[in-house]
Design an enzyme around this catalytic site. Structure first.
Site, PDB file in Angstrom:
ATOM      1  N   GLY A  45      30.162  26.711  53.361  1.00 12.01           N
ATOM      2  CA  GLY A  45      28.882  27.402  53.442  1.00 12.01           C
ATOM      3  C   GLY A  45      28.946  28.682  52.627  1.00 12.01           C
ATOM      4  O   GLY A  45      30.031  29.238  52.414  1.00 12.01           O
ATOM      5  N   GLN A  50      26.583  36.984  49.831  1.00 10.47           N
ATOM      6  CA  GLN A  50      28.001  36.856  49.454  1.00 10.47           C
ATOM      7  C   GLN A  50      28.185  36.766  47.942  1.00 10.47           C
ATOM      8  O   GLN A  50      29.307  36.905  47.448  1.00 10.47           O
ATOM      9  CB  GLN A  50      28.622  35.615  50.099  1.00 10.47           C
ATOM     10  CG  GLN A  50      28.801  35.742  51.602  1.00 10.47           C
ATOM     11  CD  GLN A  50      29.552  34.540  52.135  1.00 10.47           C
ATOM     12  OE1 GLN A  50      28.955  33.505  52.408  1.00 10.47           O
ATOM     13  NE2 GLN A  50      30.858  34.651  52.270  1.00 10.47           N
ATOM     14  N   CYS A  92      36.281  32.948  56.196  1.00  7.33           N
ATOM     15  CA  CYS A  92      35.106  33.442  55.480  1.00  7.33           C
ATOM     16  C   CYS A  92      35.496  33.749  54.041  1.00  7.33           C
ATOM     17  O   CYS A  92      36.508  34.401  53.805  1.00  7.33           O
ATOM     18  CB  CYS A  92      34.591  34.704  56.165  1.00  7.33           C
ATOM     19  SG  CYS A  92      33.144  35.391  55.356  1.00  7.33           S
ATOM     20  N   LEU A  93      34.699  33.280  53.078  1.00  2.00           N
ATOM     21  CA  LEU A  93      35.024  33.518  51.663  1.00  2.00           C
ATOM     22  C   LEU A  93      35.014  35.005  51.317  1.00  2.00           C
ATOM     23  O   LEU A  93      35.625  35.415  50.333  1.00  2.00           O
ATOM     24  CB  LEU A  93      34.041  32.765  50.759  1.00  2.00           C
ATOM     25  CG  LEU A  93      34.085  31.234  50.845  1.00  2.00           C
ATOM     26  CD1 LEU A  93      33.030  30.626  49.939  1.00  2.00           C
ATOM     27  CD2 LEU A  93      35.470  30.706  50.477  1.00  2.00           C
ATOM     28  N   HIS A 134      27.220  31.071  61.326  1.00  2.00           N
ATOM     29  CA  HIS A 134      28.073  31.933  60.497  1.00  2.00           C
ATOM     30  C   HIS A 134      27.263  32.489  59.313  1.00  2.00           C
ATOM     31  O   HIS A 134      27.301  33.678  59.028  1.00  2.00           O
ATOM     32  CB  HIS A 134      29.284  31.121  60.011  1.00  2.00           C
ATOM     33  CG  HIS A 134      30.244  31.878  59.137  1.00  2.00           C
ATOM     34  ND1 HIS A 134      31.528  32.177  59.523  1.00  2.00           N
ATOM     35  CD2 HIS A 134      30.104  32.401  57.885  1.00  2.00           C
ATOM     36  CE1 HIS A 134      32.133  32.853  58.548  1.00  2.00           C
ATOM     37  NE2 HIS A 134      31.288  32.997  57.534  1.00  2.00           N
ATOM     38  N   GLU A 135      26.512  31.612  58.651  1.00  2.00           N
ATOM     39  CA  GLU A 135      25.737  32.051  57.472  1.00  2.00           C
ATOM     40  C   GLU A 135      24.566  32.944  57.882  1.00  2.00           C
ATOM     41  O   GLU A 135      24.254  33.918  57.191  1.00  2.00           O
ATOM     42  CB  GLU A 135      25.244  30.854  56.659  1.00  2.00           C
ATOM     43  CG  GLU A 135      26.328  29.892  56.152  1.00  2.00           C
ATOM     44  CD  GLU A 135      27.510  30.567  55.498  1.00  2.00           C
ATOM     45  OE1 GLU A 135      27.351  31.659  54.902  1.00  2.00           O
ATOM     46  OE2 GLU A 135      28.635  30.025  55.594  1.00  2.00           O
ATOM     47  N   HIS A 138      25.832  36.349  58.280  1.00  2.00           N
ATOM     48  CA  HIS A 138      25.955  37.016  56.971  1.00  2.00           C
ATOM     49  C   HIS A 138      24.631  37.649  56.565  1.00  2.00           C
ATOM     50  O   HIS A 138      24.587  38.804  56.138  1.00  2.00           O
ATOM     51  CB  HIS A 138      26.329  35.996  55.882  1.00  2.00           C
ATOM     52  CG  HIS A 138      27.811  35.831  55.707  1.00  2.00           C
ATOM     53  ND1 HIS A 138      28.644  36.879  55.393  1.00  2.00           N
ATOM     54  CD2 HIS A 138      28.605  34.740  55.786  1.00  2.00           C
ATOM     55  CE1 HIS A 138      29.886  36.440  55.295  1.00  2.00           C
ATOM     56  NE2 HIS A 138      29.892  35.136  55.537  1.00  2.00           N
TER      57      HIS A 138
END
Ligand code: NI
Length: 182
Positions: A45, A50, A92-93, A134-135, A138
């Site tokens: 995702g 991000q 997480c990226l 999660h997204e 963000h």
């Protein structure tokens, strides 16, 4: 199509509540780039902020774990209701190499727009429900380190501090490279 730069913890855009998407006419190239970036970084995702873009938009692809799934785009999403609770290890990226056990609702009802501006309301569970939450976090300026116990946070604090320092250094270098504004 191109791979965009993923910003890391320490970059202020990750702390921001993102803007509603109003103009859908020029999204398709950006969405292609979001998928390219997510695949390149081996994530499931990716949220727009991000990659430094202030927009309520994210992409998810869990098709490698579920044959019935395909790549998805969610725009202007809102979680309508939650149910249950479960714990799962998340990475997480934007916080590379850190994973934390995050407790989240198991099922959600989620309302969102697709790339044609059409509204949908769907129930999600399992990995997809978790990835959406999660997204969405963000896009509201929340990261996994904000969701865990003091003890878990302490266990990754050295790594997180390093990421933050590098991220701030990068921002400084980029602003110097752009030149001084007087
Ligand atoms: Ni993330």
């Amino acid at each position: 199509m191109s791979v965009l730069e993923v910003v890391h913890y320490g970059n202020p855009i990750l702390k921001k509540k993102c803007n509603t998407v109003i103009d859908f006419s020029e999204l398709s190239n950006f969405i292609d780039d979001m998928f390219d970036t997510m695949y390149e970084e081996e994530g499931i995702g990716l949220a727009a902020n991000q990659v430094g873009v202030d927009m309520n938009l994210f992409v998810i692809d869990i098709s490698h774990t579920d044959d019935n799934e395909s790549p998805r785009v969610f725009i202007n999403g809102q979680i309508i209701s939650y149910e249950g609770e479960c714990v799962f290890s998340e990475g997480c990226l934007s916080i590379p190499k850190v994973s934390l056990d995050v407790t989240r609702p198991e099922k959600i009802i989620f309302k969102y727009q697709d790339i044609y501006e059409k509204w949908h309301e769907e129930e999600f569970e399992g990995l997809l429900a978790r990835a959406i939450q999660h997204e969405m976090d963000h896009l509201n300026g929340v990261l996994i380190i904000d969701l865990v116990s003091e003890m878990q946070r302490a266990s990754v604090s050295q790594e997180v501090k390093k990421i933050k320092k590098n991220s701030e250094l990068k921002l400084k270098q980029q602003s110097i490279a752009r030149g001084f504004v007087l």
